[in-house]
Write a protein that holds these residues in place. Structure first.
Motif, PDB file in Angstrom:
ATOM      1  N   LYS A  31      -6.207   6.486  -2.686  1.00  0.00           N
ATOM      2  CA  LYS A  31      -6.621   5.471  -1.553  1.00  0.00           C
ATOM      3  C   LYS A  31      -7.911   5.853  -1.039  1.00  0.00           C
ATOM      4  O   LYS A  31      -8.407   7.066  -1.068  1.00  0.00           O
ATOM      5  N   ARG A  32      -8.671   4.875  -0.601  1.00  0.00           N
ATOM      6  CA  ARG A  32     -10.087   5.019   0.295  1.00  0.00           C
ATOM      7  C   ARG A  32     -10.018   5.837   1.314  1.00  0.00           C
ATOM      8  O   ARG A  32      -9.039   5.685   2.134  1.00  0.00           O
ATOM      9  N   THR A  33     -10.860   6.503   1.331  1.00  0.00           N
ATOM     10  CA  THR A  33     -11.072   7.385   2.820  1.00  0.00           C
ATOM     11  C   THR A  33     -11.780   6.645   3.926  1.00  0.00           C
ATOM     12  O   THR A  33     -11.737   6.797   5.009  1.00  0.00           O
ATOM     13  N   ILE A  75       0.940   3.052  -3.278  1.00  0.00           N
ATOM     14  CA  ILE A  75      -0.307   3.621  -4.004  1.00  0.00           C
ATOM     15  C   ILE A  75      -0.320   4.986  -3.594  1.00  0.00           C
ATOM     16  O   ILE A  75      -0.232   5.427  -2.311  1.00  0.00           O
ATOM     17  N   SER A 105       0.919  -1.235   0.087  1.00  0.00           N
ATOM     18  CA  SER A 105      -0.062   0.046  -0.134  1.00  0.00           C
ATOM     19  C   SER A 105       0.934   1.375   0.064  1.00  0.00           C
ATOM     20  O   SER A 105       0.431   2.161  -0.291  1.00  0.00           O
ATOM     21  N   LYS A 106       2.204   1.138   0.523  1.00  0.00           N
ATOM     22  CA  LYS A 106       3.184   2.336   0.447  1.00  0.00           C
ATOM     23  C   LYS A 106       3.201   2.741  -1.174  1.00  0.00           C
ATOM     24  O   LYS A 106       3.566   3.720  -1.349  1.00  0.00           O
ATOM     25  N   GLN A 152      -1.617   8.458  -2.265  1.00  0.00           N
ATOM     26  CA  GLN A 152      -2.296   8.943  -1.076  1.00  0.00           C
ATOM     27  C   GLN A 152      -3.735   9.272  -1.794  1.00  0.00           C
ATOM     28  O   GLN A 152      -4.854   8.807  -1.287  1.00  0.00           O
ATOM     29  N   SER A 153      -3.588   9.631  -2.944  1.00  0.00           N
ATOM     30  CA  SER A 153      -5.001  10.549  -3.478  1.00  0.00           C
ATOM     31  C   SER A 153      -5.668   9.491  -3.984  1.00  0.00           C
ATOM     32  O   SER A 153      -7.096   9.732  -4.269  1.00  0.00           O
TER      33      SER A 153
END
Ligand code: PLP
Length: 484
Positions: A39-41, A34, A31-32, A36-37
């Motif tokens: 990624k799911r919130t 991917i 996941s590092k 940040q924008s």
């Protein structure tokens, strides 16, 4: 009620998993990588169930469904025809299923052969000169056809031709397609038997008319006996005749729209040529044209030169209507359907579908009101029960049919009658199936007389009873979260 009548969300138990696989990346945290924008919130909301729960869930859901493989499905105007298994097997052959549309053309000659031959067979059956199999659905074929009509007139400088005639009994997609293609609609009234009123048609024809959209037999299953006259009248003002080929089943082997004077046609492979449909696809709506319109067909077309197939991009083409070349697997199924029947049996399709519809018509005339007497073609339309004093409506009859395990016909369409019950039995149902269906409808007519309340409150045996259909259409709840 069994546990599997619940929604799969209701079966969910926190942290229960169907599979646990070793992480192939070890301790590395993927996941590092991917941004940040992206990624799911919020947490996803997915049911947490075991594999066995998933299998039981889908097996149970499939048993609540109704399809042509569970029972008789005489849905008028939809041609709900059985798709023989061999068609699926052919479409699933690795060499057909596995091709990529961007492969070099010399590596897909077999697929192009199927495309080309299917188009040739449709030409033979319909009497139109050339076909494109690129559109994905009937309505898209209509739009492509209307765009061809427009391109033809623009090329000739007929810029004043802005109107398309559509009879009031037409399928709803007809005026929609003509409008999307940029035409204004002139609606002409039908005669009592649903055929085009020639007087009204003559009054509507002016030099501004680009063409007419018709289906023959029409939506009431009645053959347009003045079709040659209509064709002459439209051609006199350089208009074009568009044939909505969704009713082609009735004609197969007996008559050809091209011979009646039609210039453009779409055919629903997912109706007449047996691909399963309903629930949104996949479909295929080939568009065919007469010789003078062939250069306007959507790009690319498939051509054959010295036994080699290739793509051609005509200058006049209306452009692409689909990514690549349409729904090729549906084309393969139609090709397999035509080859397995062969010429002799394919020409029995029209006759048998007409025979079946007339058998039902004659068997139910005493109980159900038949507004149009005489021979019908592939479908028959009743206007509700004959005895109107019981207060039992067509909706009640349709709901009661569910208790007997058959799919109801199309109801409240066409709009020319108030209680339409439109039955299309197709060609491959046995006499036993038709008799069973006729028996059910007679039984319901009897119940309507003797115990009308029973019919008015049906169905009794289904998973849900009567639904609020207006609310379901206006405020659909399609997510589990909408329900809780
Ligand atoms: C089904 C049908 C259409 C539309 O076909 P789709 O593939 O659903 O877009 C058009 N006209 C008639 C008469 C039809 O029955």
């Amino acid at each position: 009620m069994t546990p599997y009548d619940k929604l799969i969300f209701e079966l969910s138990t926190k942290d229960r998993v169907g599979y646990s696989l070793p992480n192939p990346f070890g301790d590395y945290d993927l996941s590092k990588d991917i941004p940040q924008s992206l990624k799911r919130t919020e947490e996803t909301y997915l049911p947490e169930v075991a594999e066995l729960d998933v299998v039981r869930h889908y097996s149970n859901v499939s048993r609540k469904n109704f399809g042509i493989e569970t029972g008789f499905y005489p849905l008028g105007s939809c041609t709900m025809k059985y798709n023989p298994k061999i068609n699926e097997e052919m479409a699933a052959l690795p060499n057909l299923r596995g091709v990529h549309p961007l492969q070099p053309v010399n590596t897909v000659q077999g697929s192009l052969h199927i495309y080309y031959e299917t188009a040739r067979m449709l030409s033979e059956l319909s009497g139109l000169h050339q076909f494109s199999l690129n559109p994905f659905a009937g309505a898209q074929g209509e739009l492509a056809g209307l765009m061809i009509m427009k391109a033809y007139h623009l090329k000739k400088g007929n810029t004043h031709k802005t109107k398309v005639i559509v009879p009031d009994s037409a399928h709803g997609t007809n005026p929609a397609s003509a409008t999307v293609a940029g035409f204004d609609i002139i609606e002409v009234k039908s005669n009592q038997d649903g055929t085009v009123n020639i007087k009204a048609l003559k009054a509507a024809i002016t030099d501004e008319v680009a063409g007419i959209m018709l289906t023959n037999p029409n939506t009431l299953g009645i053959f347009e006996k003045d079709i040659l006259k209509i064709s002459r009248l439209i051609h006199q003002v350089d208009g074009l005749l568009y044939y909505d080929g969704a009713n082609l089943n009735a004609l197969l082997g007996y008559a050809r729209p091209g011979d009646m004077g039609f210039d453009i046609i779409h055919i629903n492979l997912h109706k007449t040529f047996s691909t399963p449909h309903g629930g949104g696809g996949p479909g295929s709506g080939p568009v065919g044209v007469c010789k003078k319109l062939r250069s306007f067909l959507p790009a690319p077309t498939v051509i054959k030169k010295r036994n080699q197939y290739d793509f051609k991009y005509e200058q006049d083409a209306i452009g692409r209507v689909s990514s690549f070349y349409g729904n090729f697997s549906v084309v393969t199924k139609a090709y397999s359907f035509m080859l397995t029947l062969g010429k002799e049996n394919l020409s029995k399709v029209g006759g048998l579908s007409v025979l079946n519809a007339n058998y039902i018509k004659a068997s139910l005339e005493d109980e159900y009101f038949l507004p149009i007497k005489g021979l019908c073609k592939h479908e028959v339309v009743f206007d509700g029960l004959k005895d109107k004093s019981t207060g039992v409506t067509t909706l009640d009859v349709a709901k009661r049919m569910l208790d007997f395990g058959v799919h109801p016909p199309t109801i409240y369409f066409p709009l020319v009658f108030h209680q339409s019950l439109m039955i299309e039995p197709v060609e491959n149902e046995s006499k036993e199936t038709l008799d069973h269906f006729i028996g059910i409808l007679k039984q319901i007519a009897y119940e309507a007389k003797t115990d009308p309340e029973k019919v008015k409150h049906a169905p009794y045996t289904t998973v849900v009873r009567r639904l609020d259909e207006v609310l379901a259409a206006r405020q659909p709840k399609v997510k589990y979260k909408d329900l809780i």
